[in-house]
Enzyme design. Structure first.
Site, short mmCIF file in Angstrom:
data_model
loop_
_atom_site.label_atom_id
_atom_site.label_comp_id
_atom_site.label_asym_id
_atom_site.label_seq_id
_atom_site.Cartn_x
_atom_site.Cartn_y
_atom_site.Cartn_z
N THR A 174 -137.35 123.01 -66.68
CA THR A 174 -138.55 123.70 -67.14
C THR A 174 -139.73 122.74 -67.29
O THR A 174 -139.52 121.55 -67.56
CB THR A 174 -138.27 124.38 -68.50
OG1 THR A 174 -139.50 124.80 -69.08
CG2 THR A 174 -137.59 123.44 -69.49
N ASP A 175 -140.94 123.29 -67.18
CA ASP A 175 -142.12 122.45 -67.40
C ASP A 175 -142.23 122.00 -68.86
O ASP A 175 -142.99 121.09 -69.18
CB ASP A 175 -143.41 123.19 -66.97
CG ASP A 175 -143.68 124.47 -67.73
OD1 ASP A 175 -142.86 124.88 -68.58
OD2 ASP A 175 -144.74 125.09 -67.48
N GLU A 176 -141.43 122.62 -69.76
CA GLU A 176 -141.53 122.26 -71.18
C GLU A 176 -141.00 120.86 -71.46
O GLU A 176 -141.26 120.31 -72.54
CB GLU A 176 -140.78 123.29 -72.04
CG GLU A 176 -141.36 124.67 -71.89
CD GLU A 176 -141.07 125.61 -73.05
OE1 GLU A 176 -140.61 125.15 -74.10
OE2 GLU A 176 -141.33 126.81 -72.88
N TYR A 217 -135.33 123.65 -77.86
CA TYR A 217 -135.01 124.12 -76.50
C TYR A 217 -135.39 123.07 -75.46
O TYR A 217 -134.59 122.68 -74.62
CB TYR A 217 -135.74 125.44 -76.22
CG TYR A 217 -135.85 125.78 -74.75
CD1 TYR A 217 -134.73 126.17 -74.03
CD2 TYR A 217 -137.08 125.69 -74.07
CE1 TYR A 217 -134.82 126.46 -72.66
CE2 TYR A 217 -137.18 125.98 -72.72
CZ TYR A 217 -136.05 126.36 -72.02
OH TYR A 217 -136.14 126.65 -70.68
N LYS A 274 -133.09 120.83 -72.80
CA LYS A 274 -133.28 120.86 -71.34
C LYS A 274 -133.57 119.44 -70.83
O LYS A 274 -133.15 119.06 -69.73
CB LYS A 274 -134.41 121.81 -70.95
CG LYS A 274 -134.15 123.28 -71.23
CD LYS A 274 -133.04 123.88 -70.39
CE LYS A 274 -133.42 124.07 -68.94
NZ LYS A 274 -132.36 124.80 -68.17
#
Ligand code: NAD
Ligand code: DAU
Length: 335
Positions: free
Chosen positions: A124-126, A149, A153
């Site tokens: 994810t871009d997060e 989260y 990841k």
């Protein structure tokens, strides 16, 4: 030939499978999914009858179950399964570490043992953390996750890279921005807002609503994933985005315009803890190497998504009431 997809009953994994099984009729697709609250087999209704699709219910942390389900000679693992909702990770982070980190490591170990051709890890871009105004996240920037989260990841990404470096596994990581589209569980912003708007219920806006997210239609994302799987370079990371960072309030105002509902439905509520202000992925490398670009303009995709939710009110009702969770027993009971 076969591929092993994890989390294929979720939002993005089910779009990937619906597209892949039809486009590759000679390949077997094994969907390995624990059917947590986020797994909805009704998402796979359009393809569940096809002979090249197979469901196995199982947990990616369960070595024996993964070992038994992953076909010998498997060409690729496409790993979507995760705890994916930021708000839930703030309430309780442990499940995120277990599924997202331990689960990913379990898959890596068994994929190596089975000599799987390629391991495609969906990230994810997060993992890059919050961007400054005007700043874009590139593949070579340091990782700086903020939420539990995103931290889980990020840890998973490190385990994937370690497997490639240490054991020479063929791994690829993709980092996608905020997906939207049909079959998304109505806890995430857009499906929640669409179903609330349809019922005339208030739509919660966290804080000032000026946080930016980079929206991409899920079909555009899955097309990119297939190109990465087929043509990506081993060991690389590829960004996938919409080139479309928008403040949440702009997105919600457009949605209300599309649904013909008043802006008075927007209700500012307490902000998410540690809320990242901006995500925006730079996917120049993916375009340059693979020739991929997003094709669905946001307003068109949003209108089509709203139309899907309007046309599939039974899916929405069953997702919201929890009825979808009986589906496995009803369809597969005794097996
Ligand atoms: P989702 O929450 O809709 O689906 C997750 C799926 O994984 C469900 O079918 C669930 O049953 C399954 N699952 C959960 N724990 C499992 C376990 N222990 N074993 C086996 N299956 C398990 O998620 P999504 O939104 O489709 O996201 C898919 C992937 O893409 C995730 O890895 C997520 O981090 C990543 N991602 C999502 C977005 C987005 O906007 N939704 C953006 C970037 C990256
Ligand atoms: O950026 C990619 C990520 O996008 C994925 O990795 C995650 O799996 C996915 O859940 C998503 O995370 P976000 O936190 O960005 O998505 P969410 O839909 O939860 O929220 C989008 C934005 O809207 C965010 O700024 C929080 C805000 N929000 C969310 C909800 C649920 C609201 O203002 N009100 C809400 O009710």
């Amino acid at each position: 030939m076969s591929i092993f997809v994890t989390g294929g009953a979720g939002f993005i994994g089910s779009q990937f499978i619906r597209d892949y099984v039809v486009q590759n009729p000679d390949e077997l697709v094994v969907n390995f999914d624990a059917l947590t609250y986020a797994g909805n087999l009704e998402n796979l209704d359009p393809v569940a009858h096809l002979p090249n699709y197979k469901l196995v219910k199982g947990d990616i942390c369960d070595d024996q179950a993964v070992l038994a389900a992953m076909p010998d000679g498997c060409a690729a693992v496409v790993h979507f399964a995760a705890e994916s909702h930021v708000d839930r990770s703030i309430l309780s982070a442990k499940e995120f570490v277990v599924t997202n980190v331990v689960g990913t490591q379990t898959l890596l170990d068994i994929a190596r043992h089975k000599k799987v051709g390629r391991f495609l890890h969906i990230s994810t871009d997060e993992v890059g953390g919050s961007m400054e105004p005007g700043q874009w996240f590139t593949e070579d920037m340091p990782l700086n996750p903020s939420s539990p989260y995103a931290a889980s990841k990020t840890s998973a990404e490190h385990m994937v890279r370690a497997a490639a470096h240490t054991f020479g596994m063929d791994t690829i990581i993709t980092r996608t921005s905020n997906n939207y589209g049909p079959y998304q569980f109505p806890e995430k912003l857009l499906p929640l807002a669409i179903s609330n708007a349809m019922q005339g219920d208030p739509i919660p806006v966290y804080g000032d609503g000026l946080q930016e997210r980079d929206w991409i239609h899920v079909a555009d994302n899955c097309r990119a994933l297939m190109m990465v799987l087929a043509k990506g370079r081993a060991g690389e990371t590829y960004h996938i985005g919409g080139r479309n960072p928008l403040p949440n309030l702009d997105v919600l105002r457009l949605l209300l315009k599309v649904t013909g509902r008043p802006e008075s439905l927007l209700k500012h509520v307490t902000d998410r803890l540690g809320h990242d202000r901006r995500y925006a992925v730079d996917f120049t490398k993916t375009t340059r190497e693979l020739g991929w670009n997003p094709e669905i303009p946001f307003e068109d995709g949003l209108r089509a998504t709203v139309a899907w939710y309007q046309d599939n009110q039974q899916w929405v009702r069953r997702a919201r009431s929890g009825e979808y969770r009986n589906y496995y027993e009803r369809m597969y009971g005794g097996r």
